[in-house]
Design a protein around this motif. Structure first.
Motif, PDB file in Angstrom:
ATOM      1  N   LYS A  25       0.866  -1.195   0.000  1.00 11.14           N
ATOM      2  CA  LYS A  25       0.000   0.000   0.000  1.00 11.14           C
ATOM      3  C   LYS A  25       0.896   1.237   0.000  1.00 11.14           C
ATOM      4  CE  LYS A  25      -4.102  -2.149   1.971  1.00 11.14           C
ATOM      5  NZ  LYS A  25      -5.067  -2.263   3.044  1.00 11.14           N
ATOM      6  N   ASP A  46      -8.332 -12.862   0.586  1.00 13.58           N
ATOM      7  CA  ASP A  46      -7.602 -12.004  -0.363  1.00 13.58           C
ATOM      8  C   ASP A  46      -6.110 -11.992  -0.047  1.00 13.58           C
ATOM      9  OD1 ASP A  46      -8.527 -10.565   1.996  1.00 13.58           O
ATOM     10  OD2 ASP A  46      -7.712  -8.742   1.095  1.00 13.58           O
ATOM     11  N   ARG A  87     -13.783 -14.595   2.197  1.00 15.44           N
ATOM     12  CA  ARG A  87     -14.041 -13.160   2.043  1.00 15.44           C
ATOM     13  C   ARG A  87     -14.474 -12.874   0.615  1.00 15.44           C
ATOM     14  NH1 ARG A  87     -10.143  -7.833   2.998  1.00 15.44           N
ATOM     15  NH2 ARG A  87     -11.937  -6.465   3.114  1.00 15.44           N
TER      16      ARG A  87
HETATM   17 MG    MG Z   1      -7.220  -5.088   2.419  1.00  9.62          MG
END
Ligand code: MG
Ligand code: ATP
Length: 209
Positions: free
Chosen positions: A49, A112, A137
């Motif tokens: 990220k 994920d 998920r």
């Molecule tokens: Mg995430």
């Protein structure tokens, strides 16, 4: 008689913000795997990220603290917050294992994250250092997860266990979007977290439902 080993779960995440999906995941793992404690470990600077825009590190920490308050077997861990540069699970686990040789670690994640596992630094080392606990998920069924689990078990000699948990369609990015649209996030995050977001204008919101 061998000494009793501690069983510690790790819930790693950006927690931007923490929501009930994270909390239910941690609680389910605690219960189903008889863990002694679950560490909520906000990532300092996660490599996946890199261009993250959102709450500051101190705001993410405070939201986690508020969310887990009152749960005696949940604990905030700032293990990844002191690092310069990017934080890597492999390094965190190596450090923890050296510091706590009497502890078995269980890394808890959503499906994920398991699908991204090959892109993590040294997945084989991570698999050696902990058991992976994975939950469904994003509408993925439990049986659709099985081939992926089998694949990683063989590739990394990983110990991967599946959690029985509800498939909660909830994510931090969904919550950030709702805030920006002025929509209600009530019940998606614990109330003290919602109040904190509102009072501090986190995600630049000045009003919130
Ligand atoms: Mg995430
Ligand atoms: P973002 O939308 O910003 O990526 P997120 O909701 O995915 O946020 P993260 O902090 O990225 O939250 O996730 C931390 C861990 O919690 C990951 O392993 C992720 O798979 C898991 N997780 C998050 N939300 C859920 C959910 N609703 N059900 C199961 N696992 C979840």
């Amino acid at each position: 008689m061998p000494a009793l080993r501690r069983k510690v779960g790790i819930m790693g995440g950006t927690f931007d913000p923490i929501h009930i999906g994270h909390l239910i995941l941690g609680e389910s793992a605690y219960e189903q795997f008889q863990l002694d404690t679950v560490l909520f470990m906000p990532s300092g600077n996660p490599p996946h990220k890199r261009n993250r825009e959102g709450a500051s590190n101190s705001q993410r920490i405070e939201m986690v603290r508020l969310a887990i308050e009152g749960n005696n077997h949940f604990q905030l861990s700032l293990e990844e917050m002191h690092e310069e540069g990017y934080t890597y699970t492999k390094e965190t686990l190596t450090r923890l294992a050296a510091e706590h040789p009497d502890t078995d670690y269980f890394f808890i994640m959503g499906a994920d994250s398991l699908f991204e596992f090959d892109t993590w630094r040294c997945p084989d080392e991570i698999a050696r250092l902990c058991t992976l606990i994975v939950a469904v998920r994003d509408g993925l069924s439990s049986s659709e997860l099985d081939p992926r689990i089998d694949e990683l078990k063989v590739r990394y000699q990983a110990d991967i266990r599946k959690l029985t948990s509800p498939n909660l369609d909830i994510s931090s990015h969904m919550i950030r979007r709702w805030i920006s649209e002025g929509a209600s996030i009530r019940y998606y995050v614990p109330d003290p977290v919602r109040t904190y977001i509102m009072e501090n204008g986190v995600y630049r919101c000045s009003t919130i439902s």
